[in-house]
Design an enzyme around this catalytic site. Sequence first.
Site, short mmCIF file in Angstrom:
data_model
loop_
_atom_site.label_atom_id
_atom_site.label_comp_id
_atom_site.label_asym_id
_atom_site.label_seq_id
_atom_site.Cartn_x
_atom_site.Cartn_y
_atom_site.Cartn_z
N SER A 177 0.90 -1.26 -0.12
CA SER A 177 -0.04 0.00 0.01
C SER A 177 0.86 1.18 0.01
CB SER A 177 -0.90 0.05 1.29
OG SER A 177 -1.67 1.13 1.35
N TYR A 190 -3.14 -0.16 10.20
CA TYR A 190 -3.22 -0.48 8.72
C TYR A 190 -1.76 -0.09 8.46
CZ TYR A 190 -4.41 -0.82 3.71
OH TYR A 190 -4.40 -1.09 2.44
N1 LIG Z 1 -8.60 -0.19 -2.09
C1 LIG Z 1 -7.56 0.45 -1.68
O1 LIG Z 1 -7.53 1.91 -1.69
C2 LIG Z 1 -6.12 0.03 -1.41
C3 LIG Z 1 -5.10 0.88 -1.23
C4 LIG Z 1 -3.93 0.17 -1.10
C5 LIG Z 1 -3.84 -1.12 -0.78
N2 LIG Z 1 -4.89 -1.96 -0.62
C6 LIG Z 1 -4.52 -3.58 -0.54
O2 LIG Z 1 -5.28 -4.01 -1.64
C7 LIG Z 1 -5.54 -5.60 -1.15
C8 LIG Z 1 -6.89 -5.74 -1.66
O3 LIG Z 1 -8.19 -4.95 -1.16
P1 LIG Z 1 -9.23 -4.38 -2.04
O4 LIG Z 1 -8.95 -2.69 -2.00
O5 LIG Z 1 -9.39 -5.12 -3.35
O6 LIG Z 1 -10.28 -4.47 -1.03
P2 LIG Z 1 -11.49 -5.75 -0.90
O7 LIG Z 1 -12.27 -5.69 -2.17
O8 LIG Z 1 -11.96 -5.50 0.50
O9 LIG Z 1 -10.72 -6.92 -1.13
C9 LIG Z 1 -10.16 -7.55 0.24
C10 LIG Z 1 -10.07 -9.01 -0.04
O10 LIG Z 1 -9.29 -9.68 0.91
C11 LIG Z 1 -10.11 -10.68 1.41
N3 LIG Z 1 -9.75 -10.90 2.68
C12 LIG Z 1 -9.95 -9.99 3.83
N4 LIG Z 1 -9.56 -10.62 4.74
C13 LIG Z 1 -9.24 -12.19 4.91
C14 LIG Z 1 -8.90 -13.23 5.60
N5 LIG Z 1 -8.93 -13.23 6.90
N6 LIG Z 1 -8.74 -14.27 4.70
C15 LIG Z 1 -9.03 -14.45 3.37
N7 LIG Z 1 -9.35 -13.17 2.36
C16 LIG Z 1 -9.51 -12.28 3.26
C17 LIG Z 1 -11.36 -10.53 1.05
O11 LIG Z 1 -12.32 -11.59 1.06
P3 LIG Z 1 -13.05 -12.18 2.13
O12 LIG Z 1 -13.77 -11.05 2.79
O13 LIG Z 1 -14.16 -12.94 1.25
O14 LIG Z 1 -12.49 -13.03 2.93
C18 LIG Z 1 -11.30 -9.80 -0.30
O15 LIG Z 1 -11.33 -10.47 -1.28
C19 LIG Z 1 -5.51 -5.27 0.36
O16 LIG Z 1 -4.45 -5.97 0.91
C20 LIG Z 1 -5.38 -4.03 0.60
O17 LIG Z 1 -4.79 -3.48 1.89
C21 LIG Z 1 -6.13 -1.25 -1.21
#
Ligand SMILES: NC(=O)c1ccc[n+]([C@@H]2O[C@H](COP(=O)([O-])OP(=O)(O)OC[C@H]3O[C@@H](n4cnc5c(N)ncnc54)[C@H](OP(=O)(O)O)[C@@H]3O)[C@@H](O)[C@H]2O)c1
Length: 297
Positions: A177, A190
């Site tokens: 991130s 985070y």
């Molecule tokens: N969106 C942003 O602005 C942003 C910015 C920087 C970094 N990121 C990073 O990008 C990555 C993906 O996030 P996203 O933005 O795509 O959000 P998201 O749509 O909420 O996706 C998060 C994913 O992680 C899975 N997950 C969470 N806890 C889990 C667990 N205990 N076991 C298995 N799976 C789990 C969720 O699946 P389930 O709920 O079905 O388990 C979901 O598929 C994350 O690492 C996040 O920190 C996001």
Amino acid sequence: MSSYVGRRSLLAGAAGMAGVAGMAMAQAAPAAAATGRRYEGKVVLVTGATSGIGREAAIAFAGEGAKVGFCGRRENLGWQVEREIKQSGGEATYIKADVRDPRQLQTFVDRVVRTYGGLHVAMNNAGVQHRKYLTDMTLAEWEDTLATNSRAVWLGIKYQAPHIKESGGGVILVTGSANEFATRPYAGAYAASKGAVTGLVRSAAVELGASGIRVVALSPGTTDTAMVDGWRSIMAPDASDEEWAALKAGPQPGIDGLKRMARPKELATAALALASEDMSFLTGVSVLVDGGMLAGI
Ligand SMILES: NC(=O)c1ccc[n+]([C@@H]2O[C@H](COP(=O)([O-])OP(=O)(O)OC[C@H]3O[C@@H](n4cnc5c(N)ncnc54)[C@H](OP(=O)(O)O)[C@@H]3O)[C@@H](O)[C@H]2O)c1
């Protein structure tokens, strides 16, 4: 804390509500995706692919020929992604797993290898964010954040590396991130968890390079996924669904470069590029894909 601070800090005064007339925006569609099927014959694993960036990455890897094993806790969404990939002619298997549970994570990795006969790329992407001041954060929320965003990355590397080595080498990607490098109010746990990713990726790169394994963090800036929707109650508690959608789609002054959020597909495209042979000398780094969010002062 007022919603104004939240708004400044995440969408950074974003417009939707206030309006940023005349701001130059880079709203153009991303460059055409790379053509070709770079992952034909490869086995790819993605954690947290039931939604957001992981979902798009699973679809994109399968679209370029990979056999994809992926996990997440929400079964209905997992089956949906698997179905979508198969209906487009790709190959994928959803395996329900909670990455906070070491046994479930290891079983997931081993099942992907057994199902498809090897492992070439592992994308450790699952992540959560609890939006709380450090002084308000509960122990359970802290531990949930660290177990998901940091410990599961270490365990992922531990379980995946031997299989990748046995398959002749490959790539471990971690979704880091922009919070590895800078932070905002409400993001303390985070930011700490993503800071750990920075160190893990470097350490794994120096330990695994001799085994033919590259380790790279893909470090997104604000991306329009469910994770961003989690900020709604802090930033725009009174907004209707339409207003919230407009706020997200509007210009983002806090994203200094492109002035907009990323689309999850753009991060998936970056993941495929970083894991590809084109990047064969890239390891031990976090690659910011943040639309210039951290470029300004
Ligand atoms: N969106 C942003 O602005 C942003 C910015 C920087 C970094 N990121 C990073 O990008 C990555 C993906 O996030 P996203 O933005 O795509 O959000 P998201 O749509 O909420 O996706 C998060 C994913 O992680 C899975 N997950 C969470 N806890 C889990 C667990 N205990 N076991 C298995 N799976 C789990 C969720 O699946 P389930 O709920 O079905 O388990 C979901 O598929 C994350 O690492 C996040 O920190 C996001």
